[in-house]
Design a protein around this motif. Structure first.
Motif, PDB file in Angstrom:
ATOM      1  N   HIS A 158     -21.710 138.086  23.549  1.00  8.77           N
ATOM      2  CA  HIS A 158     -20.476 136.583  24.281  1.00  8.77           C
ATOM      3  C   HIS A 158     -20.645 136.450  26.109  1.00  8.77           C
ATOM      4  N   THR A 159     -21.496 137.267  26.506  1.00 13.11           N
ATOM      5  CA  THR A 159     -21.911 136.394  27.519  1.00 13.11           C
ATOM      6  C   THR A 159     -23.039 135.165  27.997  1.00 13.11           C
ATOM      7  N   THR A 160     -24.222 135.546  26.955  1.00 14.56           N
ATOM      8  CA  THR A 160     -24.946 134.213  27.141  1.00 14.56           C
ATOM      9  C   THR A 160     -24.121 132.864  25.844  1.00 14.56           C
ATOM     10  N   ARG A 182     -20.531 132.185  27.037  1.00 22.08           N
ATOM     11  CA  ARG A 182     -19.779 131.861  28.224  1.00 22.08           C
ATOM     12  C   ARG A 182     -20.704 131.212  28.711  1.00 22.08           C
ATOM     13  N   ASN A 183     -21.387 131.212  29.038  1.00 26.84           N
ATOM     14  CA  ASN A 183     -22.361 130.593  29.784  1.00 26.84           C
ATOM     15  C   ASN A 183     -23.072 128.919  29.691  1.00 26.84           C
ATOM     16  N   ILE A 184     -22.609 128.684  28.826  1.00 31.30           N
ATOM     17  CA  ILE A 184     -23.113 127.308  28.162  1.00 31.30           C
ATOM     18  C   ILE A 184     -22.617 126.020  28.646  1.00 31.30           C
ATOM     19  N   PRO A 185     -22.657 125.377  29.210  1.00 28.39           N
ATOM     20  CA  PRO A 185     -21.514 124.159  29.854  1.00 28.39           C
ATOM     21  C   PRO A 185     -20.827 123.685  28.579  1.00 28.39           C
ATOM     22  N   SER A 203     -21.983 119.557  23.287  1.00 28.55           N
ATOM     23  CA  SER A 203     -22.081 120.855  23.120  1.00 28.55           C
ATOM     24  C   SER A 203     -21.617 121.043  22.368  1.00 28.55           C
ATOM     25  N   THR A 226     -29.257 127.059  21.736  1.00 26.32           N
ATOM     26  CA  THR A 226     -28.263 128.219  22.389  1.00 26.32           C
ATOM     27  C   THR A 226     -29.075 129.660  21.611  1.00 26.32           C
TER      28      THR A 226
END
Ligand code: 2P0
Length: 325
Positions: free
Chosen positions: A301-303, A305-308, A260, A267
């Motif tokens: 922030h949005t990008t 937060r959406n990472i598995p 991760s 990302t």
């Protein structure tokens, strides 16, 4: 005989990695950090006649064992350096560094402890002396004496008198931000103390790391002065990668990265390809910190937060140095 001090944590953009003296905590290289306002420790120290030993509570829970020992050993250092005698103290700390966040709490912790303890004893230390003292609790903590961008000058002397931090630019000089990306999957880690020692002792890449510091430091200081975000970010990210590369050459080899961790790194690179300037840095653990500009806060922030595998993303602005309450 009582004082309260507040200190913020800091994240290195040019990493401290390796000691030339283990007991005085003298580093092999200069480092440079950003103090963060989102994460702080507030500590009250009260010296009292008649206490048999030091006591320490963290977030209202009494500490014993290694935690208490580290606080007490640091107070011993203050008692002996300033000829204080055998008086003991009650130490109470509150930490807003989320314990799970992997943000170094030792930096804000030792900076607040050094400031509160010396103030409680009526010692009037200037920032240089406070930084030099704080360094002996935990190396990176000497940078938390100051706000904004801070450089720890390694010094050359064997007694460490010239090893302390200085401010490069204050917190209000430049509004850059940092996101702490907390990963859900925690690996049992090699402590930073053990990791840097093993690397210095055994990694064939270690000398190359040390040789790369001077140009990185000169470049990043130019970048800060010019408020050139790309320059600062590129140098910080590359410096972090070099530090982590040294661990792969250690015997036995190790890494702080998880799958991760690498997903977040990838990302961040993809965000840049898409035109959002953002850069990562990683300390002695799997979590990632991402440097970005205020106008990109929502996108970053949005990008992230959406990472598995990402459990939380904590946003922070630049923070101030030590304050007394
Ligand atoms: C830093 N780190 O510059 C580097 C980057 C971790 C990776 O400083 O042994 O807790 O107490 O001096 O300061 C973590 O090490 O170690 C650290 P000690 P410290 O922030």
């Amino acid at each position: 005989m009582k004082a309260t001090a507040k200190a913020h944590t800091n994240i290195a953009l040019i990493k401290y990695w390796g000691k030339r003296d283990e007991s005085l905590i003298l580093p092999m290289n200069n480092s440079l950090s950003l103090t963060l306002d989102g994460f702080h420790t507030t500590t009250t120290v009260e010296f009292q006649e008649g206490l048999e030993k030091d006591t320490f509570s963290l977030n209202s829970v009494g500490a014993e064992g290694v935690e208490l020992e580290r606080v007490s050993v640091f107070l011993d250092l203050i008692r002996s350096q300033y000829d204080i005698g055998p008086i003991h103290a009650q130490v109470q700390s509150t930490n807003t560094v989320p314990t799970a966040a992997g943000f170094a709490s030792s930096a804000s912790g030792f900076a607040a402890l050094a400031a509160a303890a010396t103030r409680a004893l009526g010692l009037e230390l200037d920032d240089t002396e406070l930084s030099r003292l704080t360094r002996q609790g935990s190396g990176s903590a000497c940078r938390s004496v100051y706000g904004g961008f801070v450089e720890w000058q390694m010094g050359e002397r064997a007694d460490g008198m010239d090893s302390y931090a200085v401010q490069v630019a204050p917190a209000n000089y430049w509004d850059v931000r940092m996101a702490g990306v907390v990963l859900s999957d925690k690996m049992k880690k090699v402590s930073s103390r053990e990791g840097m020692k093993r690397t210095v002792d055994t990694s064939p890449f270690y000398n190359a790391w040390v040789d790369s510091i001077a140009p990185d430091l000169a470049g990043i200081k130019d970048g800060i002065r010019e408020q050139n975000f790309e320059k600062v970010g590129e140098i910080a990210e590359a410096n972090c990668l070099k530090m982590h590369a040294t661990t792969l050459g250690a015997v036995p080899p190790f890494t702080y990265w998880l799958d991760s961790t690498m997903a977040v790194m990838q990302t961040v690179r993809s965000m840049r390809d898409a035109g959002v300037p953002a850069y990562f840095t990683i300390d002695a653990g799997p979590n990632v910190k991402v440097l970005y500009l205020p106008e990109n806060e929502e996108a970053v922030h949005t990008t992230l937060r959406n990472i598995p595998g990402v459990a939380d993303v904590i946003l922070s602005r630049t923070g101030q140095g030590i304050t007394y309450l």
